[in-house]
Design a protein around this motif. Structure first.
Motif, mmCIF file in Angstrom:
data_model
loop_
_atom_site.group_PDB
_atom_site.id
_atom_site.type_symbol
_atom_site.label_atom_id
_atom_site.label_comp_id
_atom_site.label_asym_id
_atom_site.label_seq_id
_atom_site.Cartn_x
_atom_site.Cartn_y
_atom_site.Cartn_z
ATOM 1 N N THR A 276 0.823 -1.202 0.000
ATOM 2 C CA THR A 276 0.000 0.000 0.000
ATOM 3 C C THR A 276 0.862 1.259 0.000
ATOM 4 O OG1 THR A 276 -1.722 -1.158 1.241
ATOM 5 C CG2 THR A 276 -1.831 1.250 1.230
ATOM 6 N N VAL A 277 0.420 2.265 -0.742
ATOM 7 C CA VAL A 277 1.059 3.577 -0.723
ATOM 8 C C VAL A 277 0.078 4.549 -0.073
ATOM 9 C CG1 VAL A 277 2.024 5.463 -2.103
ATOM 10 C CG2 VAL A 277 2.383 3.086 -2.805
ATOM 11 N N SER A 278 0.487 5.152 1.028
ATOM 12 C CA SER A 278 -0.414 6.018 1.783
ATOM 13 C C SER A 278 -0.652 7.338 1.061
ATOM 14 C CB SER A 278 0.166 6.303 3.171
ATOM 15 O OG SER A 278 1.322 7.123 3.063
ATOM 16 N N ARG A 279 -1.743 7.986 1.423
ATOM 17 C CA ARG A 279 -2.005 9.328 0.899
ATOM 18 C C ARG A 279 -0.863 10.269 1.266
ATOM 19 N NH1 ARG A 279 -7.315 13.089 2.410
ATOM 20 N NH2 ARG A 279 -6.647 14.963 1.258
ATOM 21 N N SER A 280 -0.279 10.082 2.447
ATOM 22 C CA SER A 280 0.832 10.931 2.872
ATOM 23 C C SER A 280 2.029 10.785 1.944
ATOM 24 C CB SER A 280 1.250 10.582 4.305
ATOM 25 O OG SER A 280 0.277 10.980 5.233
ATOM 26 N N LEU A 281 2.401 9.546 1.614
ATOM 27 C CA LEU A 281 3.571 9.340 0.762
ATOM 28 C C LEU A 281 3.317 9.887 -0.638
ATOM 29 C CD1 LEU A 281 6.401 8.252 0.409
ATOM 30 C CD2 LEU A 281 5.428 5.992 -0.075
ATOM 31 N N VAL A 282 2.099 9.704 -1.149
ATOM 32 C CA VAL A 282 1.755 10.250 -2.467
ATOM 33 C C VAL A 282 1.887 11.770 -2.460
ATOM 34 C CG1 VAL A 282 -0.102 10.594 -4.142
ATOM 35 C CG2 VAL A 282 0.228 8.350 -3.094
ATOM 36 N N THR A 283 1.268 12.429 -1.476
ATOM 37 C CA THR A 283 1.272 13.893 -1.426
ATOM 38 C C THR A 283 2.668 14.426 -1.154
ATOM 39 O OG1 THR A 283 -0.995 13.818 -0.581
ATOM 40 C CG2 THR A 283 0.178 15.909 -0.368
ATOM 41 N N THR B 209 14.735 12.090 4.176
ATOM 42 C CA THR B 209 13.503 12.160 4.949
ATOM 43 C C THR B 209 12.858 10.779 4.994
ATOM 44 O OG1 THR B 209 11.388 13.375 5.169
ATOM 45 C CG2 THR B 209 12.145 12.872 2.929
ATOM 46 N N ASN B 210 11.728 10.660 5.687
ATOM 47 C CA ASN B 210 11.040 9.370 5.752
ATOM 48 C C ASN B 210 9.530 9.567 5.734
ATOM 49 O OD1 ASN B 210 10.134 9.951 8.409
ATOM 50 N ND2 ASN B 210 11.895 8.954 9.338
ATOM 51 N N ASP B 211 8.806 8.459 5.761
ATOM 52 C CA ASP B 211 7.347 8.543 5.723
ATOM 53 C C ASP B 211 6.718 8.261 7.093
ATOM 54 O OD1 ASP B 211 7.825 5.831 5.834
ATOM 55 O OD2 ASP B 211 6.587 5.316 4.096
ATOM 56 N N SER B 212 7.416 8.691 8.143
ATOM 57 C CA SER B 212 6.864 8.555 9.497
ATOM 58 C C SER B 212 5.891 9.681 9.830
ATOM 59 C CB SER B 212 8.000 8.554 10.529
ATOM 60 O OG SER B 212 8.650 9.821 10.568
ATOM 61 N N LEU B 213 5.672 10.582 8.856
ATOM 62 C CA LEU B 213 4.812 11.740 9.052
ATOM 63 C C LEU B 213 3.493 11.555 8.316
ATOM 64 C CD1 LEU B 213 7.573 14.339 8.158
ATOM 65 C CD2 LEU B 213 6.795 13.818 10.471
ATOM 66 N N LEU B 214 2.435 12.162 8.833
ATOM 67 C CA LEU B 214 1.194 12.304 8.095
ATOM 68 C C LEU B 214 1.157 13.717 7.535
ATOM 69 C CD1 LEU B 214 -1.427 10.578 10.429
ATOM 70 C CD2 LEU B 214 -0.107 9.595 8.551
ATOM 71 N N GLY B 215 0.853 13.846 6.250
ATOM 72 C CA GLY B 215 0.884 15.120 5.570
ATOM 73 C C GLY B 215 1.845 15.042 4.393
ATOM 74 N N PRO B 216 2.184 16.172 3.816
ATOM 75 C CA PRO B 216 1.881 17.544 4.253
ATOM 76 C C PRO B 216 0.428 17.935 3.943
ATOM 77 C CG PRO B 216 3.088 17.595 2.178
ATOM 78 C CD PRO B 216 3.041 16.162 2.605
ATOM 79 N N PHE B 217 -0.186 18.598 4.919
ATOM 80 C CA PHE B 217 -1.572 19.036 4.784
ATOM 81 C C PHE B 217 -1.687 20.356 4.027
ATOM 82 C CE2 PHE B 217 -1.329 16.878 9.056
ATOM 83 C CZ PHE B 217 -1.836 15.668 8.616
ATOM 84 N N SER B 218 -0.555 21.001 3.791
ATOM 85 C CA SER B 218 -0.512 22.237 2.994
ATOM 86 C C SER B 218 0.797 22.242 2.218
ATOM 87 C CB SER B 218 -0.628 23.472 3.888
ATOM 88 O OG SER B 218 0.460 23.551 4.793
ATOM 89 N N SER B 219 1.036 23.286 1.469
ATOM 90 C CA SER B 219 2.218 23.349 0.602
ATOM 91 C C SER B 219 3.517 23.139 1.389
ATOM 92 C CB SER B 219 2.270 24.709 -0.101
ATOM 93 O OG SER B 219 3.499 24.866 -0.791
ATOM 94 N N ASN C 166 1.858 22.987 18.877
ATOM 95 C CA ASN C 166 2.628 24.206 18.623
ATOM 96 C C ASN C 166 3.276 24.183 17.241
ATOM 97 O OD1 ASN C 166 2.074 25.541 21.007
ATOM 98 N ND2 ASN C 166 3.827 24.660 22.097
ATOM 99 N N LEU C 167 3.744 23.014 16.815
ATOM 100 C CA LEU C 167 4.330 22.911 15.481
ATOM 101 C C LEU C 167 3.300 23.231 14.402
ATOM 102 C CD1 LEU C 167 6.627 19.741 15.650
ATOM 103 C CD2 LEU C 167 7.347 22.095 15.267
ATOM 104 N N LEU C 168 2.096 22.701 14.535
ATOM 105 C CA LEU C 168 1.039 23.015 13.576
ATOM 106 C C LEU C 168 0.755 24.513 13.572
ATOM 107 C CD1 LEU C 168 -1.544 20.119 14.141
ATOM 108 C CD2 LEU C 168 -0.041 20.428 12.164
ATOM 109 N N ARG C 169 0.694 25.094 14.754
ATOM 110 C CA ARG C 169 0.401 26.525 14.868
ATOM 111 C C ARG C 169 1.487 27.367 14.200
ATOM 112 N NH1 ARG C 169 2.383 30.012 18.309
ATOM 113 N NH2 ARG C 169 3.202 28.368 19.658
ATOM 114 N N PRO D 73 3.451 21.462 8.473
ATOM 115 C CA PRO D 73 2.246 20.866 7.898
ATOM 116 C C PRO D 73 2.129 19.358 8.075
ATOM 117 C CG PRO D 73 3.866 21.159 6.176
ATOM 118 C CD PRO D 73 4.509 21.647 7.460
ATOM 119 N N PHE D 74 2.694 18.823 9.156
ATOM 120 C CA PHE D 74 2.686 17.387 9.406
ATOM 121 C C PHE D 74 2.333 17.098 10.865
ATOM 122 C CE2 PHE D 74 6.114 18.023 6.235
ATOM 123 C CZ PHE D 74 5.818 17.064 5.274
ATOM 124 N N VAL D 75 1.930 15.853 11.128
ATOM 125 C CA VAL D 75 1.960 15.282 12.475
ATOM 126 C C VAL D 75 2.598 13.902 12.363
ATOM 127 C CG1 VAL D 75 -0.002 16.526 13.426
ATOM 128 C CG2 VAL D 75 -0.382 14.337 12.269
#
Length: 269
Positions: free
Chosen positions: A39-46, A114-124, A227-230, A234-236
């Motif tokens: 499976t390729v996650s939406r996060s890795l695609v984006t 980098t790696n795919d341990s993150l969800l996102g990026p939710f923005s540019s 705080n990072l999001l704020r 653009p990740f968690v």
């Protein structure tokens, strides 16, 4: 028998897409990816699409016990080089294999590991990339931390002006050993890399410095996720969604991300 990560992992390497021949480019990102299946996650695609949109040739080094071709969504527009290997050496092993396969990357002006341990990026991703490319240090990280020992967090690190060709850094990436314990990986390689950079007189910086995010004893990407999001990150971290017991506030992440970015992070797994 040697226990060098690259020696063992290279025995299992195969190219699923692309070849060893890189197109001329100043910008390369090597993404260490892990998955129990194809499976390729939406996060890795984006993530891949955003890196490519910012001019980066993307090399995905996928560690998995599932050898089937990766299943990309039909609307995917990214074109990364995809390297498959056995699940050996964690993320550092995947980065080491990428550098071994593509030695010219060491001399590139802008290299991201980098790696795919993150969800996102939710923005540019552009603001983060611009922060990296405009910094004045040899090595840059998305975040740093003083937890355990002052160091750059390894999930998103940028190397400038061909600094990966530094002899000490070449040896660091060539000499990685198999470690069964993830804690030992952190001690020897994540913390060890920052100690090496200091010993070599190389300069470092971070886009989101830990003192802006958390107290000295805390991890910016765990306790400091809100705080990072704020601040514009653009990740968690994926593990905050898959294991919210890590930190009490993790149960607030879906609502916070939805309010800020209009999306549910659970759909990005």
């Amino acid at each position: 028998m040697t226990d060098r990560v690259t020696t063992l992992a290279m025995q299992t390497v195969r190219f699923e897409r692309g070849s060893r021949r890189l197109q001329p480019t100043d910008r390369v990102a090597i993404v260490a990816s892990f998955g129990p299946d194809n499976t390729v996650s939406r996060s890795l695609v984006t993530f891949t699409q955003e890196l490519e949109a910012n001019g980066y040739t993307v090399i995905i080094v996928r560690a998995s016990d599932d050898a089937r071709p990766l299943r990309w969504p039909t609307d995917n527009v990214a074109h990364p080089i995809i390297v498959r290997k056995a699940n050996i050496g964690y993320d550092f092993g995947s980065w080491a294999v990428g550098l071994e396969l593509f030695p010219s990357v060491r001399r590139k002006p802008f290299v991201i590991l980098t790696n795919d341990s993150l969800l996102g990026p939710f923005s540019s991703l552009t603001p983060l990339i611009e922060n990296f490319e405009s910094c004045s240090t040899n090595v840059w990280g998305a975040t740093n931390t003083s937890q355990m020992h002052a160091h750059l967090q390894s999930f998103f690190v940028g190397y400038r002006s061909g600094i990966l060709s530094n002899p000490a850094l070449k040896q660091f990436w060539s000499d990685l050993r198999i470690e069964a314990d993830k804690g030992m990986i952190i001690q020897k390689y994540e913390l060890g890399l920052s100690r090496l950079l200091f010993a070599e007189g190389l300069t470092t910086s971070a886009c989101f410095e830990s003192e802006r995010v958390v107290s000295d004893s805390e991890n910016p990407t765990i306790e400091g996720w809100k705080n990072l999001l704020r601040l514009g990150f653009p990740f968690v971290k994926k593990e905050l969604i898959t294991n919210p017991a890590i930190v009490p506030s993790a149960t607030d992440i879906p609502a916070t991300v939805r309010a800020q970015f209009g999306t549910d992070p659970r759909e990005w797994l």
